[in-house]
Design a protein around this motif. Structure first.
Motif, mmCIF file in Angstrom:
data_model
loop_
_atom_site.group_PDB
_atom_site.id
_atom_site.type_symbol
_atom_site.label_atom_id
_atom_site.label_comp_id
_atom_site.label_asym_id
_atom_site.label_seq_id
_atom_site.Cartn_x
_atom_site.Cartn_y
_atom_site.Cartn_z
ATOM 1 N N GLU A 80 0.857 -1.414 0.348
ATOM 2 C CA GLU A 80 0.491 -0.185 -0.192
ATOM 3 C C GLU A 80 0.796 1.048 -0.082
ATOM 4 N N LYS A 81 1.918 1.340 0.441
ATOM 5 C CA LYS A 81 2.465 2.497 0.339
ATOM 6 C C LYS A 81 4.130 2.397 -0.328
ATOM 7 N N LYS A 88 -7.589 1.430 -0.863
ATOM 8 C CA LYS A 88 -7.419 2.161 -2.786
ATOM 9 C C LYS A 88 -6.767 2.349 -3.386
ATOM 10 N N ARG A 89 -5.670 1.631 -4.486
ATOM 11 C CA ARG A 89 -4.538 3.287 -4.741
ATOM 12 C C ARG A 89 -5.159 3.352 -5.822
ATOM 13 N N LEU A 90 -5.264 5.067 -6.261
ATOM 14 C CA LEU A 90 -6.525 5.161 -7.166
ATOM 15 C C LEU A 90 -5.278 5.566 -8.042
ATOM 16 N N THR A 114 7.750 12.530 -7.448
ATOM 17 C CA THR A 114 8.165 13.834 -7.381
ATOM 18 C C THR A 114 6.951 14.828 -7.940
ATOM 19 N N LYS A 115 5.583 13.640 -8.277
ATOM 20 C CA LYS A 115 3.910 14.330 -7.745
ATOM 21 C C LYS A 115 3.142 14.217 -6.559
ATOM 22 N N ASN A 116 3.652 13.640 -5.448
ATOM 23 C CA ASN A 116 3.307 13.412 -4.363
ATOM 24 C C ASN A 116 4.233 14.419 -3.286
ATOM 25 N N SER A 142 -6.526 13.001 0.997
ATOM 26 C CA SER A 142 -4.886 12.924 0.231
ATOM 27 C C SER A 142 -4.243 11.729 -0.461
ATOM 28 N N ASP A 143 -3.957 11.127 0.754
ATOM 29 C CA ASP A 143 -3.064 9.675 1.474
ATOM 30 C C ASP A 143 -2.010 10.392 1.327
#
Length: 475
Positions: free
Chosen positions: A179-180, A236-238, A341-343, A387-388
């Protein structure tokens, strides 16, 4: 897709046995019955052909095709195509070849039935031996999974062979491990398919509801069943980059998973074109020695309005089986870097929004000011949580910066954290501890009581410790 549908829900059969049947047919494998070759007569052959024709006319999803297949099979018998086959396994292989001649439906085929190794006089003894046989098969399947790991670059990898029915808990466990991760690879090169409900559940980890994934139409009772994205027990990993490795042996339910993800533009497929079997099937007894797998339904994708039957699922990146993994890893590594990078940019933006909101706050002078401040901070922290990118522990750490300099800010942050994680005893414990530290014993007592109630509800392993903490504040 070895699908279970409403028309056959009341029939007792072993899922694993049907799944193995499907794989044997799709991969061209032949079994011997009890390790022995069974010699057959011409009368047996003729009766078998006629029975197959009857079963096809009654059950095959496409009635017009059933007529053509039946006519071809009977013609093959009249032409003497089965005369040279004296053994059961070679005869069943020849039958499978002929029933697939018209439209090459890879779910359609014949194989020897499993027969107990010893003659028994009591039927319950036979049943128990079959039960033991099927139980052994089930254990060997290991819930369908082969391997889960995290590859260098924080890339999750999941490899499994079957979508076995009622294995949601296994899926939850494996996806929890991943999940990470910053990208996920699902390797289906040897996956022969399985339950549509398991396909539905795994799809639901990567897609947001409500969304129609697939529709199955069954000839019997003119019945239609829809499969929608559902809630899952894990996270969930959307938006995580998702890659699926396919091969020539990727079949049935594994093809559905790949097709669903591809048509929803949710995953990138790499490898070989898949086997091309889209019609859910059911096992029927021909006689005491043979059984037939007959497609009784067909899939309808909501995007394409068709399916992959006879065509297969075509990957975006076509490679050989041996090169598929390396190509997928190359793509996943780059995607994972972009994802991080986005996160990181989004995380920094949200953190700055929190700091800006905090900087605007002054010490509340009355209940109205306090409620206004709590609401403003709550909205920012809620956005961070949704935002997770910030979990419960992260928010707790952020509050620590203000426990001495601006304790009212720290209280507000921990209050928001508890409200956003209502099933977390620890969130209430942290908030209660701070309230007591700030001299608000009455409020702290109520919050710590809530922590005990939540811990009791979820049966937390640290319940006794929380009870002791709560009792200490009552003294």
């Amino acid at each position: 897709m070895n699908h279970t549908s409403k028309p056959i829900q009341n029939k007792a059969f072993s899922f694993s046995r049907q799944l193995v049947f499907m794989l044997l047919l799709s991969f061209g494998i032949v079994l011997q019955v009890n390790g022995q070759q069974k010699k057959i007569t011409e009368k047996f052959k003729k009766e078998t052909v006629l029975k197959i024709d009857s079963l096809l006319q009654k059950n095959y999803i496409f009635p017009e095709k059933a007529k053509l297949i039946g006519a071809h099979l009977k013609g093959a018998y009249r032409d003497g195509k089965f005369k040279k086959y004296e053994l059961l396994d070679s005869f069943s292989t020849a039958l499978t070849k002929e029933v697939r001649f018209i439209n090459d439906d890879k779910h359609l085929g014949i194989k020897p039935r499993f027969i107990p190794t010893k003659e028994k006089t009591e039927s319950n003894q036979d049943s128990y031996e079959i039960y033991l046989h099927n139980l052994t098969d089930d254990r060997k399947l290991a819930n369908g999974f082969r391997e889960v790991k995290i590859i260098d670059g924080n890339i999750g990898y999941l490899n499994f062979n079957f979508f076995i029915h009622e294995t949601n808990q296994t899926i939850d466990s494996y996806l929890y491990l991943l999940e990470k991760t910053d990208a996920i690879i699902i390797d289906l090169r040897t996956n022969g398919g399985g339950s549509p409900k398991t396909v539905q559940y795994l799809c639901s980890y990567f897609l947001k509801a409500p969304l129609l994934l697939n529709t199955l139409y069954f000839r019997k009772d003119n019945y239609t069943e829809e499969f929608w994205v559902k809630e899952v027990n894990g996270k969930k990993r959307l938006d995580v980059p998702l890659f699926i490795i396919t091969g020539a042996k990727t079949f049935s339910g594994a093809e559905e998973f790949s097709y669903n993800m591809q048509t929803q533009k949710r995953a990138t497929l790499i490898g070989e074109t898949t086997g091309g079997g889209a019609n859910p099937a059911e096992s029927f007894e021909i006689n005491s020695l043979l059984e037939i797998f007959i497609p009784t339904g067909t899939g309808i994708n909501p995007v394409t309005k068709t399916n992959w039957e006879g065509i297969g699922v075509i990957p975006e990146y076509k490679t050989t089986k041996d090169m598929a993994y390396d190509k997928t890893l190359e793509l996943a590594t780059k995607a994972a870097e972009n994802y991080r990078t986005k996160n990181a940019a989004e995380s920094k933006k949200l953190y700055q929004q929190l700091q800006t909101s905090i900087d605007q706050q002054t010490k509340p002078l009355n209940e109205g000011d306090l409620a206004k401040m709590d609401q403003q901070l709550f909205q920012v922290i809620k956005k961070m949580t949704e935002s997770d990118l910030f979990n419960e522990g992260d928010i707790d750490v952020l509050s620590a910066d203000y426990t001495k300099t601006k304790p009212y800010i720290a209280e507000s942050i921990l209050k928001s954290n508890a409200e956003l994680h209502p099933k977390s005893p620890i969130a209430f414990l942290k908030y209660g501890d701070l309230l007591e530290q700030n001299g608000k014993k009455g409020d702290a007592t109520a919050v710590l009581k809530k922590a005990v109630e939540v811990a009791t509800e979820i049966k937390a392993p640290y319940l006794e410790g929380l009870k002791n903490r709560y009792e200490s504040i009552l003294k």
